[in-house]
Design a protein around this motif. Structure first.
Motif, PDB file in Angstrom:
ATOM      1  N   ARG A 237       0.818  -1.215   0.000  1.00  0.00           N
ATOM      2  CA  ARG A 237       0.000   0.000   0.000  1.00  0.00           C
ATOM      3  C   ARG A 237       0.852   1.265   0.000  1.00  0.00           C
ATOM      4  O   ARG A 237       0.472   2.286  -0.572  1.00  0.00           O
ATOM      5  N   THR A 262       0.517  -6.688  -2.545  1.00  0.00           N
ATOM      6  CA  THR A 262      -0.358  -7.080  -1.434  1.00  0.00           C
ATOM      7  C   THR A 262      -1.804  -6.826  -1.865  1.00  0.00           C
ATOM      8  O   THR A 262      -2.058  -6.142  -2.863  1.00  0.00           O
ATOM      9  N   VAL A 277      -0.288 -11.576  -3.956  1.00  0.00           N
ATOM     10  CA  VAL A 277       0.396 -12.700  -3.313  1.00  0.00           C
ATOM     11  C   VAL A 277      -0.239 -12.896  -1.935  1.00  0.00           C
ATOM     12  O   VAL A 277      -0.476 -11.928  -1.225  1.00  0.00           O
ATOM     13  N   THR A 280      -5.285 -15.344  -0.372  1.00  0.00           N
ATOM     14  CA  THR A 280      -6.303 -15.313  -1.420  1.00  0.00           C
ATOM     15  C   THR A 280      -5.701 -14.894  -2.759  1.00  0.00           C
ATOM     16  O   THR A 280      -6.410 -14.524  -3.675  1.00  0.00           O
ATOM     17  N   SER A 295       3.389  -4.545   5.252  1.00  0.00           N
ATOM     18  CA  SER A 295       3.410  -4.658   6.711  1.00  0.00           C
ATOM     19  C   SER A 295       3.713  -6.083   7.182  1.00  0.00           C
ATOM     20  O   SER A 295       4.313  -6.282   8.227  1.00  0.00           O
ATOM     21  N   GLN A 299      -2.189 -12.882   6.330  1.00  0.00           N
ATOM     22  CA  GLN A 299      -2.716 -13.379   5.047  1.00  0.00           C
ATOM     23  C   GLN A 299      -1.707 -13.191   3.926  1.00  0.00           C
ATOM     24  O   GLN A 299      -1.720 -13.931   2.949  1.00  0.00           O
ATOM     25  N   ASN A 314      10.928  -1.396   5.146  1.00  0.00           N
ATOM     26  CA  ASN A 314       9.736  -0.784   5.729  1.00  0.00           C
ATOM     27  C   ASN A 314      10.205   0.324   6.662  1.00  0.00           C
ATOM     28  O   ASN A 314      11.219   0.171   7.344  1.00  0.00           O
ATOM     29  N   ASP A 332      12.898   4.414   4.120  1.00  0.00           N
ATOM     30  CA  ASP A 332      11.827   4.890   3.254  1.00  0.00           C
ATOM     31  C   ASP A 332      12.033   4.309   1.850  1.00  0.00           C
ATOM     32  O   ASP A 332      13.076   4.526   1.225  1.00  0.00           O
TER      33      ASP A 332
END
Ligand code: FAD
Length: 347
Positions: A237, A262, A277, A280, A295, A299, A314, A332
């Motif tokens: 995201r 994601t 990935v 689901t 993050s 899942q 991250n 960053d």
């Protein structure tokens, strides 16, 4: 810890004592058999000694016949390639294909019916299982014998040992990342399976169809397939836009890898959903998995845990992705990726 725990669940009581004869529902495209089908063949070899393996290919026209002749030498353990050539199978619609598998099964007395855990296999095999009144065992990651299998549960947080004790054929979908295909030696390459055309004159199919083929689209890209790539570069995201996500694509190009995303990145519309990935999305097991601005939600981790080396970038030092990463950089991504792009040599 993140290591999956093992739980044993026995789902019935009797034993499979017949000889092992496996039918694999094969997936093919543009005259070639797909690698995930060969993984299902590798898996079928663990069902027991002296088992026989037949591949079922359906479709129509010359590309089907081309795929059949390639399938005949895809693995030395395949003894027979069964070909169903009819315009009824031009598209992989579950209704006619499930009827076909049942039709073929009636003639072959198969103890096991396998398909890969791809969208193709997940579309067809459950319908066949319903027709045969069998409980299918899905997402198999390890085969312990002809009737005992290991599959992940709770988004990959636990592994469950399942024993099949039903009366009908044992039906499995196979996670291809758990059954890698080893290169075939020159010696075994010469071993070819027999190719038989299935006589479909008695094949009856319902005229009522609940699904209809609308169309298919493939990404026109030089990049490797996400499910089997050796390198996967994933963005989350934090990339914030379609434009910014191009940095991930450039990095993937430089490293000869596939692009992943994601669900948050997919839902935000940065990339199409076939790049997702995770639980689901696609399950990946590359040599190198790089996650930028991800993050590390449970899942998402469910889809990457078999990666050999995980690298995470991250800006939050407490992000859960760092608990599974082999190499972590707190930083960053808008600084790290441009620097990587600059320092990495052109491919
Ligand atoms: P976030 O969780 O929002 O994380 C963004 C991260 O980026 C944060 O850790 C933040 O610190 C970091 N960051 C922000 N800015 C920067 C910067 N400039 N530089 C570096 N880092 C930065 N998710 C999947 O991915 N795949 C699935 O298959 C999937 N299936 C699901 C199924 C179900 C039933 C449910 C309920 C959820 C599923 N999810 C799946 C969603 C999952 O729970 C998470 O919401 C999702 O993975 C979060 O995506 P993300 O890491 O991109 O976003």
């Amino acid at each position: 810890s993140n290591a999956p725990r093992s739980i044993s669940i026995s789902i019935s009581i009797t034993n499979l004592s017949r000889c092992i004869s496996t039918l694999i529902i094969a997936e093919h495209e543009s005259g070639s058999i797909k690698p995930q089908t060969v993984s299902a063949v590798v898996a079928a070899n663990s069902l027991g000694e002296n088992s026989s393996i037949s591949l079922l290919l359906a479709g129509s026209g010359s590309s089907l016949q081309e795929a059949a002749s390639q399938a005949a030498s895809c693995h030395p353990s395949v003894s027979e390639v069964l070909v169903a050539d009819s315009d009824k199978f031009e598209y992989p619609l579950a209704e006619p294909w499930a009827k076909l598998v049942d039709f073929v099964r009636q003639q072959g007395d198969y103890s096991h019916i396998l398909a890969s855990s791809s969208s193709f296999g997940k579309n067809i095999l459950p319908r066949v299982a319903a027709l045969l009144d069998v409980s299918p065992i899905t997402d198999v990651v390890k085969i312990l014998g002809s009737d005992q299998f290991i599959r992940p549960i709770y988004a990959g947080n636990a592994l469950c040992t399942v024993r099949y004790t039903g009366a009908g054929p044992c039906m499995l979908t196979i996670r291809s990342t758990s059954f890698p295909v080893t290169p075939i030696t020159a010696d075994s390459e010469s071993k070819k399976a027999t190719i038989s055309q299935i006589d479909l004159s008695n094949f009856k199919e319902d005229s009522v169809r609940k699904s209809r083929y609308v169309g298919s689209s493939t990404q026109d890209t030089e990049r490797p397939d996400l499910g089997s790539a050796r390198v996967v570069i994933t963005g989350g995201r934090a990339l914030k836009s379609v434009e910014n996500f191009k940095m991930i694509e450039k990095l993937a190009e430089k490293l000869g890898g596939a692009v992943g995303a994601t669900r948050a990145a997919v839902d935000a519309g940065y990339v199409p959903n076939d790049l997702q990935v995770g639980q689901t999305g696609k399950i990946v097991a590359p040599e190198l998995y790089m996650a930028f601005g991800v993050s590390g939600a449970i899942q998402h981790l469910a889809g990457i845990k078999d990666s050999k080396v995980i690298v995470a970038v991250n800006k939050d030092a407490d992000a859960p992705i760092f608990q599974v990463a082999d190499y972590g950089l707190v930083g960053d991504l808008f600084e790290v990726i441009p620097e990587l792009l600059e320092k990495l040599p052109e491919k």
